[in-house]
Enzyme design. Structure first.
Site, mmCIF file in Angstrom:
data_model
loop_
_atom_site.group_PDB
_atom_site.id
_atom_site.type_symbol
_atom_site.label_atom_id
_atom_site.label_comp_id
_atom_site.label_asym_id
_atom_site.label_seq_id
_atom_site.Cartn_x
_atom_site.Cartn_y
_atom_site.Cartn_z
ATOM 1 N N TYR A 54 40.559 44.068 33.122
ATOM 2 C CA TYR A 54 41.683 44.768 32.483
ATOM 3 C C TYR A 54 42.978 43.977 32.693
ATOM 4 C CZ TYR A 54 38.285 48.624 32.502
ATOM 5 O OH TYR A 54 37.157 49.409 32.346
ATOM 6 N N HIS A 113 30.063 44.865 35.573
ATOM 7 C CA HIS A 113 30.689 45.518 34.414
ATOM 8 C C HIS A 113 29.718 45.723 33.246
ATOM 9 C CE1 HIS A 113 34.981 46.071 32.623
ATOM 10 N NE2 HIS A 113 34.152 46.905 32.072
#
Ligand code: NAP
Length: 283
Positions: A54, A113
């Site tokens: 992010y 992830h």
């Protein structure tokens, strides 16, 4: 805020947490976003979800700033290693970088992830090593379908697979076919990401939206609170909506206290039917 045992960890975690993908990274909106995270924590949304991806690390820094000074043991902080960093040594290094950016000594949960091209066994061994080193308390995966989740779990010898974080919202209920029952049986927490479908939340004027309005009215709640209560209706289901506005955070926190009855769930089920089974959906 309802909290419940997070899969095999036996640690009580807030049913509704807070996502951080795409929080504003500068300007006035950034200040509100940080204040919103703190407000959410004050309201019990202490499960904070981030990832090295992010903002290429920037969001982890901002989250660290937002929670600076808050009692660490009152938070449950998740981050994720990118698949491109999922080799054994790289996973260890990625965790160190995430900790440094957030100015933390340890994470509560560290996830892969999404499935990577690197050998999964090496990644899972690295996650286990990080637990042994005290860098994270628990480990898990994200965006793993049933077979991949079972494989990941099989490589863990000394720590359990705590969770699988997956896409789950009213128009994307595919995980209910096989993943949710399998996780229930194996005592693995399922964390619902994008619980509002990002910008696709059912409009009040739509047929489904009207059902949400009516269930909400019955409980003195809002449609978004109804959705969060529905997505977390089983003991092993959790959700992490993202909100960078304080009013949104306050609304979302209310979803953690709402209990739907069988009639509510049946009405939502009929309005947003489970479609045919298929491969795991991701964003
Ligand atoms: P989401 O939570 O479904 O939706 C976020 C959007 O909903 C934002 O625009 C937010 O607005 C708005 N919103 C939130 N609460 C609201 C409310 N009460 N009223 C009106 N609007 C509201 O989408 P998401 O960010 O994709 O998913 C949540 C989190 O899941 C992410 O932030 C991330 O941490 C995680 N995630 C993980 C993966 C993965 O691959 N593991 C993938 C995607 C997401 P404001 O921001 O303006 O408040």
């Amino acid at each position: 805020m309802q909290s419940k045992p997070f899969g095999p960890t036996r640690v009580d975690v807030a049913a509704i947490g807070q996502g951080t993908w795409d929080i504003p990274e500068s300007g006035v909106r950034l200040n509100e976003a940080k204040a919103a995270i703190r407000r959410g924590v004050a309201l019990g949304m202490t499960h904070l979800d981030t990832a090295e991806m992010y903002g290429s690390g920037r969001v982890e820094e901002l989250l660290g700033e937002a929670i600076a000074g808050l009692p660490r043991d009152g938070l449950f902080i998740t981050s994720k290693v990118l698949p491109s960093n999922a080799r054994y040594e790289d996973t260890l290094a990625a965790c160190e970088r995430s900790l440094r950016r957030m100015k933390l000594d340890y994470l509560d949960l560290f996830l892969l992830h999404w499935p990577s091209n690197h050998p999964l066994e090496g990644t899972m061994r690295a996650l286990e090593t990080l637990v042994e080193q005290g860098k994270t308390r628990f480990v898990g995966v994200s965006n793993f379908d049933v077979e991949e989740m079972l494989e990941a779990r099989s490589y863990l010898r000394r720590v359990p697979l705590a969770c699988n974080q997956v896409l789950y919202h009213l128009r994307e209920r595919g995980i209910e076919h096989r993943l949710v029952p399998q996780a229930r049986e194996l005592d693995i927490a399922i964390v619902a990401y994008t619980p509002f479908g990002r910008g696709e939340f059912p409009r009040a004027q739509s047929k489904g939206g009207a059902v949400l309005e009516s269930v909400a009215a019955k409980h003195g709640a809002t449609p978004r609170q109804v959705v969060l209560a529905f997505l977390t209706r089983e003991p092993h289901l959790f959700a992490i909506p993202k909100a960078s506005r304080i009013a949104h955070v306050e609304e979302n926190a209310g979803g953690g206290d709402l209990r739907l009855d069988a009639a509510d769930c049946a009405a939502i089920d009929a309005a947003f039917p489970l479609r045919a089974d298929g491969p795991l959906a991701t964003l």
